[in-house]
Design an enzyme around this catalytic site. Structure first.
Site, PDB file in Angstrom:
ATOM      1  N   GLU A 187       0.848  -1.199   0.000  1.00 44.33           N
ATOM      2  CA  GLU A 187       0.000   0.000   0.000  1.00 44.33           C
ATOM      3  C   GLU A 187       0.879   1.242   0.000  1.00 44.33           C
ATOM      4  OE1 GLU A 187      -0.986  -1.440   3.945  1.00 44.33           O
ATOM      5  OE2 GLU A 187      -1.089   0.644   4.634  1.00 44.33           O
ATOM      6  N   LYS A 217       2.841   4.551   1.019  1.00 47.30           N
ATOM      7  CA  LYS A 217       3.303   5.134   2.280  1.00 47.30           C
ATOM      8  C   LYS A 217       2.974   6.622   2.197  1.00 47.30           C
ATOM      9  CE  LYS A 217       7.285   5.327   5.347  1.00 47.30           C
ATOM     10  NZ  LYS A 217       7.277   6.749   5.660  1.00 47.30           N
ATOM     11  N   ASP A 220       2.828  10.460   2.965  1.00 45.21           N
ATOM     12  CA  ASP A 220       3.801  11.376   3.555  1.00 45.21           C
ATOM     13  C   ASP A 220       3.084  12.441   4.377  1.00 45.21           C
ATOM     14  OD1 ASP A 220       6.157  12.551   4.174  1.00 45.21           O
ATOM     15  OD2 ASP A 220       6.536  13.396   2.196  1.00 45.21           O
ATOM     16  N   TYR A 272      -4.625   2.895   8.524  1.00 46.34           N
ATOM     17  CA  TYR A 272      -3.924   1.726   7.986  1.00 46.34           C
ATOM     18  C   TYR A 272      -3.462   0.737   9.054  1.00 46.34           C
ATOM     19  CZ  TYR A 272      -0.087   4.980   9.008  1.00 46.34           C
ATOM     20  OH  TYR A 272       0.739   5.878   9.613  1.00 46.34           O
ATOM     21  N   LYS A 315      11.119   2.724  -0.167  1.00 47.02           N
ATOM     22  CA  LYS A 315      11.082   4.169  -0.437  1.00 47.02           C
ATOM     23  C   LYS A 315      11.295   4.477  -1.919  1.00 47.02           C
ATOM     24  CE  LYS A 315      10.939   6.680   2.871  1.00 47.02           C
ATOM     25  NZ  LYS A 315      11.837   6.996   3.964  1.00 47.02           N
ATOM     26  N   CYS A 343      43.053  19.422  13.495  1.00 47.24           N
ATOM     27  CA  CYS A 343      41.692  19.719  13.930  1.00 47.24           C
ATOM     28  C   CYS A 343      41.441  21.231  13.787  1.00 47.24           C
ATOM     29  CB  CYS A 343      41.510  19.295  15.383  1.00 47.24           C
ATOM     30  SG  CYS A 343      39.941  19.813  16.071  1.00 47.24           S
ATOM     31  N   CYS A 371      40.904  22.641  17.699  1.00 48.69           N
ATOM     32  CA  CYS A 371      41.949  22.710  18.723  1.00 48.69           C
ATOM     33  C   CYS A 371      43.349  22.631  18.147  1.00 48.69           C
ATOM     34  CB  CYS A 371      41.746  21.618  19.770  1.00 48.69           C
ATOM     35  SG  CYS A 371      42.141  19.969  19.172  1.00 48.69           S
ATOM     36  N   CYS A 401      40.275  13.898  15.275  1.00 49.22           N
ATOM     37  CA  CYS A 401      41.120  14.789  16.049  1.00 49.22           C
ATOM     38  C   CYS A 401      41.682  14.000  17.220  1.00 49.22           C
ATOM     39  CB  CYS A 401      40.265  15.947  16.562  1.00 49.22           C
ATOM     40  SG  CYS A 401      41.006  16.824  17.926  1.00 49.22           S
ATOM     41  N   CYS A 403      40.218  19.012  23.322  1.00 50.98           N
ATOM     42  CA  CYS A 403      39.499  19.573  22.173  1.00 50.98           C
ATOM     43  C   CYS A 403      38.118  20.046  22.605  1.00 50.98           C
ATOM     44  CB  CYS A 403      39.381  18.564  21.046  1.00 50.98           C
ATOM     45  SG  CYS A 403      38.504  19.246  19.633  1.00 50.98           S
TER      46      CYS A 403
HETATM   47  S1  IVH Z   1       2.361   1.036   9.078  1.00 50.16           S
HETATM   48  C1  IVH Z   1       4.495  -0.562  13.017  1.00 50.16           C
HETATM   49  N1  IVH Z   1       1.438   1.993   6.846  1.00 50.16           N
HETATM   50  O1  IVH Z   1       5.372   5.706   8.065  1.00 50.16           O
HETATM   51  C2  IVH Z   1       4.492   0.461  11.951  1.00 50.16           C
HETATM   52  N2  IVH Z   1       2.849   3.388   8.145  1.00 50.16           N
HETATM   53  O2  IVH Z   1       8.148   5.001   8.700  1.00 50.16           O
HETATM   54  C3  IVH Z   1       3.118   0.835  11.553  1.00 50.16           C
HETATM   55  N3  IVH Z   1       3.176   5.621   7.221  1.00 50.16           N
HETATM   56  O3  IVH Z   1       5.182   6.189  11.513  1.00 50.16           O
HETATM   57  C4  IVH Z   1       3.117   1.781  10.432  1.00 50.16           C
HETATM   58  N4  IVH Z   1       1.911   5.351   5.442  1.00 50.16           N
HETATM   59  O4  IVH Z   1       3.573   7.505  10.041  1.00 50.16           O
HETATM   60  C5  IVH Z   1       2.202   2.232   7.911  1.00 50.16           C
HETATM   61  N5  IVH Z   1       0.506   2.739   4.869  1.00 50.16           N
HETATM   62  C6  IVH Z   1       1.259   2.963   5.929  1.00 50.16           C
HETATM   63  C7  IVH Z   1       1.892   4.193   6.130  1.00 50.16           C
HETATM   64  C8  IVH Z   1       2.695   4.369   7.258  1.00 50.16           C
HETATM   65  C9  IVH Z   1       2.681   6.188   6.109  1.00 50.16           C
HETATM   66  C10 IVH Z   1       4.098   6.279   8.153  1.00 50.16           C
HETATM   67  C11 IVH Z   1       3.712   6.192   9.603  1.00 50.16           C
HETATM   68  C12 IVH Z   1       4.885   5.571  10.294  1.00 50.16           C
HETATM   69  C13 IVH Z   1       5.986   5.797   9.323  1.00 50.16           C
HETATM   70  C14 IVH Z   1       7.043   4.731   9.475  1.00 50.16           C
END
Ligand code: IVH
Length: 713
Positions: free
Chosen positions: A133, A135, A137, A245, A333, A427, A430, A445, A451
């Site tokens: 799914e 991620k 932002d 989620y 990512k 350095c 120092c 250093c 230092c």
């Molecule tokens: S699952 C145990 N699902 O990404 C972790 N996180 O890098 C549960 N985030 O803090 C997170 N989209 O803020 C999950 N589809 C998604 C997400 C998601 C964004 C964020 C979330 C988390 C961060 C982790």
């Protein structure tokens, strides 16, 4: 106390003619506003009237509206009214809100799937279902529903404690006040992401410009700034949204799978992301990742990758967590965002361990919505490898929250290019020799205790959030105390108050610039609290190489006090590489037997405690503090604090899984049986360890007995 006089120029006034002039004025204003914020929010001692303060803000906004390049993520305009977290009540998350491990390359995804399969000892023909799914932002939030009614909402905070933003979350149209359906659990904490859509962000910024108010650097900042408003009415005017989620604490979880539970969240009326799908191989996950990436620009909201999660909840439970991230999920990512700009200079910074780090000073440039003017050049070899020279045009990249970096030079073949950069061998702070040890990329250093840069960095680290967490003793204050000669080593922090009161009013802290009655009182109070900070933070604060937060916890789960650790470390002799089969003496083995602690960490610990120069400052520090026991996540579990040894073959879980489970429950695990062992879990084929346990009268359990003891049978 210094009283601020408002500069008449500030009210209205002409705008500066050029960006550099504007940037200079902007930097000075930003600093001034931050100082007022500190005095207002932290010291409760404002030195200007509200009207004067507003004028400063207005001028800052006018500058930013005229020169949008000045809108950086840390500009005061980006957290209007967002007071420090003390402004909100704190909420302790019943289940910590953790983060995700990252994958960048496709191989990392294949490795993730393989690792999961290995951990679970799956056969090649066993099917492993994994969801994928986007991620989002934004910033994560937790929504608590009791009997179907939204009762409390919180930000993630540091993962353990967040801020109560219930009233603000109530203003988000996406978040239902009541859950639909009769089958919602009696209590459930829904987790998800608060974000702002592109169109809403654009329209909002246009409105801000029209009203002469500051514009936001990117949708994420806009969403965060909007959620953390002190006045929910302001949040209500901001177009923020939510995707659910995940979930935290819940009275029941009426599903067997992640996808099933997310479908429930949707049925109960929560918005969920339509692009979540279930797959069975790394290839399919990657194909979905590419499909989402291709759609990225059209989605209408920012995403920074794709999250993969093992679908079956029972498998998630078996997989558990490694430090702060689940083993059952990973974030893949998208590649970093890049821009080109001119490298104006190379600064050399000196860190806590004496490492000389080159920092690129750049002509400010916007990369992925944030203005960047500093970037890391990593080390000497990297500068040489990329042949980066002052005056070059370079590619800068940002990826997520990491420090921006210089990737490459684009005009290396131009005429009249400057000389290659010569890395200093002294350095810059120092003047001591800076040397490179064999096999190390870093030049350090050798100034050690003399230092100033190293001493200040060590003190900063000691007082920092993750370590002793002394509020009011931030970077600037540490530096000032160091300059004044008041704090030169950690113990000095704790003797500050006594020394201050003894030395009489003239030199007293409250007469120093930047300090007043309230801030001094608050600082002393924070220092008193820090005396009993938990022992793992104390150890982490010492800044021993390779002993980060996680290793500090591992060590202090095993040793009751820093003094006990020191005693063992001093007695430890590592294996002699010349002697075949040498495993080091008993003290050494005690350290390396701690789960997660290897020879490199052990060696660093031993070296630190064996160094005679470290004794006086450490003794002085230990005399001042009374550390609290470490907080274990599972202090209520029946095996919390116990030392467990697994031996023989286990049938219902792998050895790694068993150890991870024990640690999750607050137990320590060890590789060999000794007087300190509390429980030996023995499977078929257990040999000498079981014999030794019997000989020492230590409790032994079968795998099934162990599982029923910890309530996981
Ligand atoms: S699952 C145990 N699902 O990404 C972790 N996180 O890098 C549960 N985030 O803090 C997170 N989209 O803020 C999950 N589809 C998604 C997400 C998601 C964004 C964020 C979330 C988390 C961060 C982790």
């Amino acid at each position: 106390m210094r009283v601020h006089m408002t500069d008449p120029k500030i009210e209205g006034g002409e705008l500066p003619p050029s960006l550099p002039d504007a940037a200079r004025e902007h930097a000075a204003l930003a600093e001034e506003i931050r100082a007022h914020d500190r005095r207002y929010y932290q010291d409760d001692a404002p030195t200007v009237s509200d009207a004067e303060y507003d004028d400063l803000r207005k001028r800052l906004n006018a500058l930013e509206a005229a020169f949008p390049d000045l809108v950086t993520a840390d500009s005061p305009s980006q957290n209007v009214g967002a007071a420090p977290s003390e402004a909100f009540a704190k909420v302790r998350h019943a289940v910590p809100m953790l983060s995700l491990g990252n994958a960048f390359a496709e191989e990392d995804v294949a490795e993730f799937v393989a690792r999961v399969r290995r951990f679970l000892q799956m056969k090649p023909e066993d099917e492993l279902r994994i969801t994928a799914e986007p991620k989002i932002d934004g910033l994560s939030a937790s929504l608590l529903y009791e009997n179907g009614v939204f009762v409390r909402g919180a930000t993630r905070g540091d993962g353990a404690v967040g801020e109560d933003v219930t009233q603000n979350l109530r203003t988000i149209a996406d978040i239902p006040e009541r859950l639909k359906g009769a089958d919602a659990p009696e209590r459930i904490e829904v987790r998800g992401e608060v974000y702002m859509a592109h169109a809403d962000f654009k329209a909002m910024n246009e409105r801000q410009v029209e009203a002469g108010k500051p514009v936001f650097a990117n949708p994420r900042n806009a969403a965060a700034g909007s959620l953390r408003q002190l006045d929910p009415k302001v949040t209500a005017e901001r177009p923020i949204r939510f995707f659910a989620y995940a979930w935290g604490d819940a009275s029941t979880v009426p599903a067997d799978t992640q996808s099933g539970m997310v479908a429930n969240l949707k049925r109960w009326g929560l918005p969920t992301n339509p692009l979540m799908k279930v797959f069975t191989s790394a290839e399919e996950l990657i194909a979905h990742y590419r499909a989402i990436e291709a759609e990225r620009a059209k989605l209408g909201y920012d995403i920074d990758g794709v999250v993969y999660k093992v679908d079956r909840l029972d498998l998630q439970k078996r997989l558990g967590f490694v430090s702060r991230s689940p083993r059952w999920a990973i974030a893949h990512k998208f590649p970093a965002e890049q821009a080109t700009t001119v490298l104006e200079n190379i600064d050399i910074q000196v860190g806590r361990t004496g490492a000389l780090t080159p920092v690129a000073k750049l002509k400010p440039v916007t990369v992925g919505g944030v203005v960047v003017s500093n970037a890391t050049l990593h080390n000497e070899d990297e500068i040489a490898r990329k042949d980066v020279r002052i005056g070059d045009t370079v590619i800068v990249q940002r990826a997520g929250d990491v420090i921006p970096q210089v990737v490459a030079v684009v005009d290396a073949d131009r005429k009249g290019r400057g000389d290659a950069f010569v890395f200093p061998t002294k350095c810059p702070v120092c003047g001591s020799h800076a040397v490179r040890e064999e096999g190390e990329a870093v030049r350090r250093c050798t100034g050690g205790l003399i230092c100033r840069a190293q001493a200040v960095e060590r003190l900063r680290h000691f007082a920092s959030r993750g370590a002793m967490d002394i509020e009011g003793l931030g970077d600037k204050q540490i530096e000032a105390f160091y300059e004044w000669g008041e704090i030169r080593e950690p113990a000095d922090i704790f003797t500050l108050q006594t020394r201050e009161s003894r030395e009489g009013a003239l030199t007293s802290l409250r007469n120093r610039e930047g300090w007043g009655e309230t801030s001094v009182r608050n600082l002393y109070a924070a220092i008193e609290v820090a005396r009993s900070q938990s022992v793992d933070r104390l150890l982490f604060g010492l800044g021993i190489r390779h002993v980060g937060e996680v290793n500090a916890k591992r060590l202090m789960r095993h040793f009751p006090t820093v003094a006990a650790l020191r005693e063992t470390a001093r007695a430890a002799t590592p294996p002699d590489p010349e002697v075949r089969g040498d495993k080091g003496n008993e003290a050494w083995r005690e350290i390396v037997d701690i789960e997660g602690i290897g020879a490199i960490v052990a060696k660093a610990v031993v070296e630190f405690f064996r160094e005679p120069k470290n004794d006086p400052p450490l003794d002085a520090l230990l005399a001042e503090v009374t550390p609290a026991e470490m907080e274990t996540r599972a202090s209520s579990s029946p095996v919390s604090g116990k030392t467990v040894v697994f031996t023989g073959s286990l049938e219902r879980m792998t050895r790694d899984e068993a150890k991870a489970m024990a640690e999750r429950l607050g137990a320590k695990t060890a590789g060999s049986v000794s007087k300190k062992t509390d429980i030996v879990v023995a499977g078929p084929g257990a040999g000498s360890k079981l014999d030794k346990a019997k000989e020492l009268g230590i409790e032994t359990l079968t795998e099934d007995e162990w599982l029923s003891r910890v309530g996981e049978a």
